[in-house]
Design an enzyme around this catalytic site. Structure first.
Site, PDB file in Angstrom:
ATOM      1  N   SER A 276      51.126   4.017 128.669  1.00 34.27           N
ATOM      2  CA  SER A 276      51.975   4.227 127.603  1.00 34.27           C
ATOM      3  C   SER A 276      54.171   4.024 128.769  1.00 34.27           C
ATOM      4  O   SER A 276      53.860   4.094 129.717  1.00 34.27           O
ATOM      5  CB  SER A 276      52.485   6.533 128.460  1.00 34.27           C
ATOM      6  OG  SER A 276      53.661   6.769 127.909  1.00 34.27           O
TER       7      SER A 276
ATOM      8  N   TYR B  21      50.433  14.254 132.664  1.00 34.20           N
ATOM      9  CA  TYR B  21      49.491  13.584 131.552  1.00 34.20           C
ATOM     10  C   TYR B  21      50.070  11.850 131.418  1.00 34.20           C
ATOM     11  O   TYR B  21      48.960  10.777 131.872  1.00 34.20           O
ATOM     12  CB  TYR B  21      49.911  13.714 130.055  1.00 34.20           C
ATOM     13  CG  TYR B  21      49.792  12.047 129.363  1.00 34.20           C
ATOM     14  CD1 TYR B  21      48.668  12.254 128.933  1.00 34.20           C
ATOM     15  CD2 TYR B  21      50.970  11.897 128.730  1.00 34.20           C
ATOM     16  CE1 TYR B  21      48.511  11.074 127.903  1.00 34.20           C
ATOM     17  CE2 TYR B  21      50.917  10.288 127.967  1.00 34.20           C
ATOM     18  CZ  TYR B  21      49.649  10.331 127.054  1.00 34.20           C
ATOM     19  OH  TYR B  21      49.729   9.335 126.364  1.00 34.20           O
TER      20      TYR B  21
ATOM     21  N   LYS C  47      48.291   8.124 133.062  1.00 30.76           N
ATOM     22  CA  LYS C  47      48.248   6.754 133.165  1.00 30.76           C
ATOM     23  C   LYS C  47      48.786   6.392 134.014  1.00 30.76           C
ATOM     24  O   LYS C  47      47.824   4.968 134.558  1.00 30.76           O
ATOM     25  CB  LYS C  47      49.248   6.441 132.073  1.00 30.76           C
ATOM     26  CG  LYS C  47      49.531   7.223 130.144  1.00 30.76           C
ATOM     27  CD  LYS C  47      47.420   6.917 130.208  1.00 30.76           C
ATOM     28  CE  LYS C  47      47.727   7.465 128.649  1.00 30.76           C
ATOM     29  NZ  LYS C  47      45.728   7.422 128.057  1.00 30.76           N
TER      30      LYS C  47
HETATM   31  P1  NAD Z   1      44.558  10.918 119.756  1.00 30.65           P
HETATM   32  O1  NAD Z   1      44.338  12.682 120.444  1.00 30.65           O
HETATM   33  O2  NAD Z   1      44.352  11.565 118.161  1.00 30.65           O
HETATM   34  O3  NAD Z   1      42.917  10.433 120.359  1.00 30.65           O
HETATM   35  C1  NAD Z   1      42.268  10.909 121.318  1.00 30.65           C
HETATM   36  C2  NAD Z   1      40.806  10.363 121.335  1.00 30.65           C
HETATM   37  O4  NAD Z   1      39.885  10.963 122.540  1.00 30.65           O
HETATM   38  C3  NAD Z   1      40.736  12.175 120.085  1.00 30.65           C
HETATM   39  O5  NAD Z   1      39.666  11.696 118.813  1.00 30.65           O
HETATM   40  C4  NAD Z   1      39.994  13.100 121.210  1.00 30.65           C
HETATM   41  O6  NAD Z   1      38.817  13.213 120.493  1.00 30.65           O
HETATM   42  C5  NAD Z   1      38.806  12.032 122.030  1.00 30.65           C
HETATM   43  N1  NAD Z   1      38.703  12.052 123.585  1.00 30.65           N
HETATM   44  C6  NAD Z   1      39.590  13.017 124.523  1.00 30.65           C
HETATM   45  N2  NAD Z   1      39.069  13.110 125.679  1.00 30.65           N
HETATM   46  C7  NAD Z   1      37.636  12.754 125.087  1.00 30.65           C
HETATM   47  C8  NAD Z   1      36.096  13.296 125.891  1.00 30.65           C
HETATM   48  N3  NAD Z   1      36.321  13.473 127.154  1.00 30.65           N
HETATM   49  N4  NAD Z   1      35.810  12.224 125.863  1.00 30.65           N
HETATM   50  C9  NAD Z   1      35.529  11.486 124.368  1.00 30.65           C
HETATM   51  N5  NAD Z   1      36.474  11.876 123.688  1.00 30.65           N
HETATM   52  C10 NAD Z   1      37.289  12.222 123.951  1.00 30.65           C
HETATM   53  O7  NAD Z   1      45.634  10.462 120.736  1.00 30.65           O
HETATM   54  P2  NAD Z   1      45.779   8.930 120.143  1.00 30.65           P
HETATM   55  O8  NAD Z   1      47.744   9.472 120.227  1.00 30.65           O
HETATM   56  O9  NAD Z   1      45.173   7.908 119.358  1.00 30.65           O
HETATM   57  O10 NAD Z   1      46.471   8.463 121.777  1.00 30.65           O
HETATM   58  C11 NAD Z   1      45.622   7.064 122.167  1.00 30.65           C
HETATM   59  C12 NAD Z   1      45.586   6.593 123.229  1.00 30.65           C
HETATM   60  O11 NAD Z   1      46.957   6.278 123.586  1.00 30.65           O
HETATM   61  C13 NAD Z   1      45.423   7.548 124.451  1.00 30.65           C
HETATM   62  O12 NAD Z   1      45.197   7.488 125.729  1.00 30.65           O
HETATM   63  C14 NAD Z   1      46.975   8.459 124.811  1.00 30.65           C
HETATM   64  O13 NAD Z   1      47.300   8.596 125.185  1.00 30.65           O
HETATM   65  C15 NAD Z   1      47.288   7.122 124.698  1.00 30.65           C
HETATM   66  N6  NAD Z   1      48.777   7.084 124.424  1.00 30.65           N
HETATM   67  C16 NAD Z   1      49.316   7.477 122.729  1.00 30.65           C
HETATM   68  C17 NAD Z   1      50.530   7.572 122.636  1.00 30.65           C
HETATM   69  C18 NAD Z   1      51.205   9.045 121.002  1.00 30.65           C
HETATM   70  O14 NAD Z   1      52.724   8.431 121.488  1.00 30.65           O
HETATM   71  N7  NAD Z   1      50.471   8.482 120.472  1.00 30.65           N
HETATM   72  C19 NAD Z   1      51.607   6.774 123.362  1.00 30.65           C
HETATM   73  C20 NAD Z   1      50.954   6.139 124.391  1.00 30.65           C
HETATM   74  C21 NAD Z   1      50.028   6.846 125.396  1.00 30.65           C
END
Ligand code: NAD
Ligand code: UDP
Length: 341
Positions: free
Chosen positions: A127, A152, A156
């Site tokens: 991120s 959080y 990362k």
């Molecule tokens: P999201 O919450 O929709 O998806 C993450 C998934 O991980 C979920 O389906 C959740 O059920 C699963 N998960 C969490 N803990 C788990 C565990 N212990 N075992 C198995 N599954 C588990 O989030 P997203 O927006 O799709 O983000 C995906 C990735 O991108 C994440 O790592 C997030 O930190 C990163 N990210 C997201 C954003 C954003 O704005 N959405 C920005 C930068 C980085």
């Protein structure tokens, strides 16, 4: 035989869009997720878009034993895209141990299994938060990283350090970290998108829920920033363009084109839009009138954040194609469709 790819967190917002793109490229997709922040119905939606039902296993990836047996079953995979993580910035400030425990143990277990079963290629969801409060713009991958303002964000930064250290010593292991800027938007089918639980923290879902009447008004955090209209500037990236960046990064690893064992790419459009720009685009593309008012700045927010995407363009050959209007329009279509399903 089809190349197999493991997508952790693949029923989540970004993971599900990425699963679609990998399936469209002809790969066999295995999704592993514990559904802690996503719904099983996403699998049907992926199937209705692609005509392919991805393999799915419901596993908590912090469980070392279950994660190991999952990888044993899928040790023929050629790579892992690691999305699984908790992602709510504010919640992480209240629950730091849960965030460090979940996000870091997932990564450690996944990498341990990759090492054990000789799966060589990893893509990591990072991120822009790793840049902290930046000194100058645009942010390149060489810009200084700083301690992020939330636990959080720190997961990362630490995650990248873990991968970097491992990539120095592990044989044939290659990894790419993608630093996302602000992912918004939804699939053009209206079948996949973001489903935040509770009151959304992020701008786009707050806008769509307000327009739908679920929230009274959007509160714009700050109107006295030193920007063109006084509101904060971000680099919004359409989730489908972001998903495609994962496919291109994975192809780079598979074709042995990576220049180093651990590479980092910014994934944004390189264009900064203000909060008022996003609202204007939303009102234009959806013909909805949004209720909003101005309140104080949100603590921890940086005034301006946008990427240099030159490296991703040059090295990955990735070019985001979808505009801010595509992002606001598709977010609205998803919000509307989700609520009548
Ligand atoms: P999201 O919450 O929709 O998806 C993450 C998934 O991980 C979920 O389906 C959740 O059920 C699963 N998960 C969490 N803990 C788990 C565990 N212990 N075992 C198995 N599954 C588990 O989030 P997203 O927006 O799709 O983000 C995906 C990735 O991108 C994440 O790592 C997030 O930190 C990163 N990210 C997201 C954003 C954003 O704005 N959405 C920005 C930068 C980085
Ligand atoms: N924002 C806002 N009101 C909201 C949510 C967000 O004004 O209800 C602003 C926020 O201050 C930031 C931008 O919208 O300038 C994007 O915020 P978001 O939380 O979506 O992403 P961030 O950049 O903080 O990760």
């Amino acid at each position: 035989m089809k190349s197999k790819i493991i997508i952790t967190g693949g029923t989540g917002y970004i993971g599900s869009h990425t699963a679609v793109e990998f399936i469209n490229e002809g790969l066999e997709v295995v999704i592993v997720d514990n559904l802690s922040n996503s719904d099983i119905s996403v699998l049907d939606r992926i199937q209705s878009i692609t005509d392919v039902a991805p393999t799915f296993e419901n596993i908590d990836l912090t469980d070392r034993v279950k994660t190991t047996s999952f990888f044993e079953r899928h040790k023929d995979a050629s790579g892992v895209i690691n999305f699984a993580a908790f992602k709510a910035v504010g919640e992480s400030v209240q629950l730091p141990l849960q965030y460090y425990h979940n996000n870091l143990n997932i990564l450690l277990n996944v990498m341990d299994c990759m090492d054990r079963f000789e799966i060589r290629n990893l893509i990591f969801s990072s991120s822009a938060t790793v840049y902290g409060l930046p000194d100058s713009f645009p942010l390149t991958e060489n810009s200084k990283t700083k301690k992020p303002t939330s636990p959080y964000g720190n997961t990362k930064k630490i995650g990248e350090e873990v991968i970097e250290d491992f990539s120095k010593v592990a044989k044939n292991f290659k990894a790419i970290s993608l630093r996302y800027f602000n992912p918004i938007g939804a699939h053009s089918s209206g079948d996949l998108g973001e489903t935040p639980t509770g009151v959304p923290n992020n701008l786009m879902p707050f806008i769509t829920q307000t327009a739908l009447g679920k929230r009274e008004e959007l509160k714009i955090f700050g109107k006295d920033y030193d920007t063109i209209d006084g509101t904060a500037i971000r680099d919004y990236i359409h989730v489908v363009d972001l998903a495609k960046a994962h496919v291109m990064a994975f192809q780079r690893l598979m074709k042995n084109e990576a220049k180093e064992n651990f590479e980092i790419f910014n994934i944004g459009t390189g264009i900064g839009y203000s909060v008022l720009d996003v609202i204007a685009s939303f009102e234009k593309t959806t013909k909805q009138k949004l209720n909003y008012s101005f309140v104080d700045r949100r603590s921890g927010d940086v005034p301006v954040l946008y990427a240099s995407t030159a490296k991703a363009k040059k090295e990955l050959g990735w070019n985001p194609k979808l505009t801010l209007d595509d992002m606001t329009k598709s977010s609205w279509e998803w919000e509307v469709k989700k609520n009548i399903l």
